[in-house]
Structure formats: C-alpha cells, structure tokens
Design an enzyme around this catalytic site. Structure first.
Site, mmCIF file in Angstrom:
data_model
loop_
_atom_site.group_PDB
_atom_site.id
_atom_site.type_symbol
_atom_site.label_atom_id
_atom_site.label_comp_id
_atom_site.label_asym_id
_atom_site.label_seq_id
_atom_site.Cartn_x
_atom_site.Cartn_y
_atom_site.Cartn_z
ATOM 1 N N LYS A 157 -22.668 -43.352 23.931
ATOM 2 C CA LYS A 157 -22.626 -41.983 23.367
ATOM 3 C C LYS A 157 -21.450 -41.188 23.936
ATOM 4 O O LYS A 157 -20.933 -40.280 23.278
ATOM 5 C CB LYS A 157 -23.968 -41.265 23.570
ATOM 6 C CG LYS A 157 -24.363 -40.895 24.993
ATOM 7 C CD LYS A 157 -23.808 -39.565 25.474
ATOM 8 C CE LYS A 157 -23.935 -39.415 26.979
ATOM 9 N NZ LYS A 157 -23.289 -38.228 27.528
ATOM 10 N N THR A 189 -24.576 -34.597 23.155
ATOM 11 C CA THR A 189 -23.190 -34.647 23.629
ATOM 12 C C THR A 189 -22.187 -34.480 22.486
ATOM 13 O O THR A 189 -21.047 -34.120 22.726
ATOM 14 C CB THR A 189 -22.950 -35.972 24.381
ATOM 15 O OG1 THR A 189 -24.140 -36.353 25.038
ATOM 16 C CG2 THR A 189 -21.883 -35.842 25.412
#
Ligand SMILES: NC(=O)C1=CN([C@@H]2O[C@H](COP(=O)(O)OP(=O)(O)OC[C@H]3O[C@@H](n4cnc5c(N)ncnc54)[C@H](O)[C@@H]3O)[C@@H](O)[C@H]2O)C=CC1
Ligand SMILES: O=C(CO)COP(=O)(O)O
Length: 328
Positions: free
Chosen positions: A187, A244
């Site tokens: 990620k 994120t």
C-alpha cells in the site's frame, strides 16, 4: 502467557505512538531510540518533538540508547524502518521475547519480508505482525484505531492483543503473518501513485481507479506469496490502502504529490528525517513481482517516476493504453 513490560525498538513517529498506546493501561514501556535527543526529550519532557510534535507522552514510557535495556521485556515491538530492521536486530541481544514486527516494507537485496528477516536474525523468537490503518499522530493522541495482529501461535497472539488493546486501540487477530505484511508494504507504493494523481490534479475518478486497480495488484502479488485474500481485504490491506491513498498525512502520498507537481524523486528523497517506505519498497517489489510472474503495472509506473525515467503525462498515457482486459 502474561505480557507486562513492552519494549519498543525505534523512536520515530510510529514507535513513539505505539509506546504511548502500550502505556495507556499503566504498564511500563521501554523505548529504544537511535537519536540521543529523542531519548532525552522522552525522559525529561515526556515528548518527542523530532518525530511526533505536539503530543504529550505517558510518563510510563522510559527511553534508552542501549538496546540491551530491552533484554528483560516480555515482548518487543520492532518499529525501525524496514531497511534497518536486520541491522538493528542483529546488534541487540534480546533473548527469546516475542518480536512484534511493525515496519511496512520489503528488504532491498534479499526481497524478504520483515518476518523472514527477523526469523533469520532471531531463529528462536516467536513472531507476530502488527499492521493497519494507523497514522501515528492520531494513535498517539488517543483517537480510535483498529489493526490486524497476525501471529501463527494464536495463544500468543491473544496475549499480545490483550496487552495492547485499550478503549482507543483495537487489535483483530489473524494467523496470516505474510498477508498482513504484504498489505502494509504494497500500500505504501500505491499511496505514492495516488499522491501523483493529487499533485497532477488528475481527479477523484483517477484516484478511485488507482485504489481499485492497486488493490488488484496487491491481491495478485499477495496470493502468489501465500497470503490469504481475506487478510488483504482487511485492515492491514485494503483498510490501510484507503487511508494512505487519501491524505497528505501520509508521507508516501505526499512524496507522490511532489512527483505529480513536477519535482524529481531525488530532490524529494534528499535529506529526509522521516521515512517514506514506498520509495524503498517499490524497486524491490517490482523485482519480487517479476520473480513471482505477477503483473504490477502501477508499481512499475511508480518505479519509473521515482527513477526519473518517465514523465507523469507519459506514465498516465501508458497505463490508460494498456490492452483492454477482464476486470478479474
Ligand atoms: N508514522 C506512521 O504513521 C506509521 C509508520 N509505520 C511504519 O513504521 C516504520 C517506522 O516509521 P516511523 O516511526 O514513522 O519513522 P519516522 O519517519 O517517524 O522516523 C524515522 C525513523 O528512522 C530511523 N532511522 C533513520 N535512519 C536510520 C538508520 N540509519 N538506522 C536505523 N534507523 C534509522 C529514525 O531513528 C526514526 O526512528 C516504517 O516502516 C513505517 O512504514 C506504520 C504505521 C504507521
Ligand atoms: O502506514 C501508515 C498509516 O497506516 C503511515 O503512512 P505513511 O508512512 O505513508 O505516512
């Protein structure tokens, strides 16, 4: 097994925030920091202005410059940046305490996950992974957050979860150590891509497309490395990806934003005090995906942008012109 004293390796934002979470119930926490200034600020002012400004810390946190001071801890949170975990663990003599790995990255060169690195350095130590959508400053301020706590030994996992849980910090147990690690590592790379979309003002549609197709990449790679799909769709995978990829609170997203605004990777990475793990993981992930025969076009695009080998315009054009295919 009862866990009382927690040790923390790493006095950056996340090590400090986790120390704060672990001290919430009043049990002691010993935190090793590399920087003398951080050790002094925690012990003298209950603060870490270098990495976690404006957050008063619990007085239960004692900082040290000596890794050996963690020798008597019942469990140790390993929160150094991924590329330094091997070296720091190698210079510590911390017996056989369980190691709870919290860095999100893949080691350059070896292409190993943190659990694989820790198992090589400390073959006798039980291993767990803590990962999820958790900006350090929010956790340290006591705002609610949930994480995946992955441990093959579920009895140990339950002990660790019970010790770290608080009204504001909720661990969910899993046995899938590899899955929890892959979500966190991948990620960060995808967050850089979403930051580029923001910096270049490519729109919300493009960001949502990148999150979805990025999740497809994460899933393909994770499954190839033995992760479980449910873990990748959970807190440590999709949950952290969404967090994120949505906020400049993320260092990785901010790095991508800078690339989108036309700055170079070299310029953005020079003289950083804080870590943007995705920049280190991206090239290793590209190699690991190649080894596993997994297509990761967004990861490759992020590498090319960081290396200055492609412009943002050409990168977007190439991604959009890929042969049409089924979504699955
Ligand atoms: N900050 C956050 O919100 C979160 C961070 N993480 C992960 O935690 C890990 C640590 O990140 P942060 O605490 O945020 O770091 P940070 O960016 O706040 O601080 C940098 C850290 O790197 C260490 N460092 C710098 N050069 C080093 C060297 N040569 N050798 C050893 N250590 C060195 C510093 O001592 C400091 O602990 C990363 O893998 C990150 O992805 C995970 C969840 C949340
Ligand atoms: O991992 C994080 C939140 O879960 C922190 O993200 P950044 O490292 O991009 O700041």
């Amino acid at each position: 097994m009862t866990i009382e004293t927690i040790g923390v390796i790493g006095g950056g934002a996340w090590g400090t925030a986790l120390a704060q979470a672990a001290a919430a119930g009043g049990d002691p926490v010993v935190l090793w920091a590399r920087e003398g200034d951080v050790v002094r600020a925690i012990n003298d002012q209950s603060a870490n202005p270098l990495f976690l400004p404006n957050i008063p810390l619990s007085r239960k946190i004692r900082a040290t410059s000596q890794l050996d001071d963690l020798a008597d801890c019942d469990a140790i949170l390993v929160v150094a940046p991924a590329q330094h975990v091997r070296e720091i663990l190698g210079s510590a003599s911390i017996g056989f305490a369980p190691l709870i790995l919290c860095a999100k990255g893949i080691e350059a060169g070896s292409k190993k996950l943190m659990s694989e690195v820790a198992a090589e350095v400390y073959p006798g130590s039980p291993i767990a992974v803590l990962s999820g959508p958790t900006f350090a400053h929010e956790v340290a301020a006591g705002l609610p957050a949930a994480v995946t706590l992955a441990c093959e030994d579920q009895v140990l996992g339950q002990s660790i979860a019970a010790r770290l849980a608080s009204p504001a910090f909720r661990p969910y147990l899993s046995k899938d150590v590899i899955g929890a690690e892959i979500g966190g590592a991948v990620k960060n790379v995808l967050a850089i891509a979403c930051g580029v979309v923001e910096g270049k003002r490519l729109g919300q549609n493009a960001r949502a497309a990148l999150i979805s197709r990025g999740f497809a990449e994460m899933t393909r790679f994770g499954l190839a490395r033995g992760a479980e799909a449910e873990t990748l769709a959970g807190l440590s995978g999709l949950g952290d990806l969404v967090l994120t990829c949505s906020s400049t609170s993320s260092r990785n997203f901010s790095l991508g934003k800078g690339l989108g605004e036309g700055k170079s990777g070299a310029e953005l990475l020079a003289d950083r005090t804080t870590v943007a793990e995705g920049a280190h993981t991206a090239p290793v992930l590209r190699e690991a995906a190649h080894d596993a025969g997994v297509e990761m076009p967004i990861t490759e695009a992020v590498c090319a942008l960081l290396e200055g080998k492609n412009s943002v315009e050409a990168t977007v054009e190439a991604l959009m012109a890929r042969p049409l295919k089924n979504e699955r």
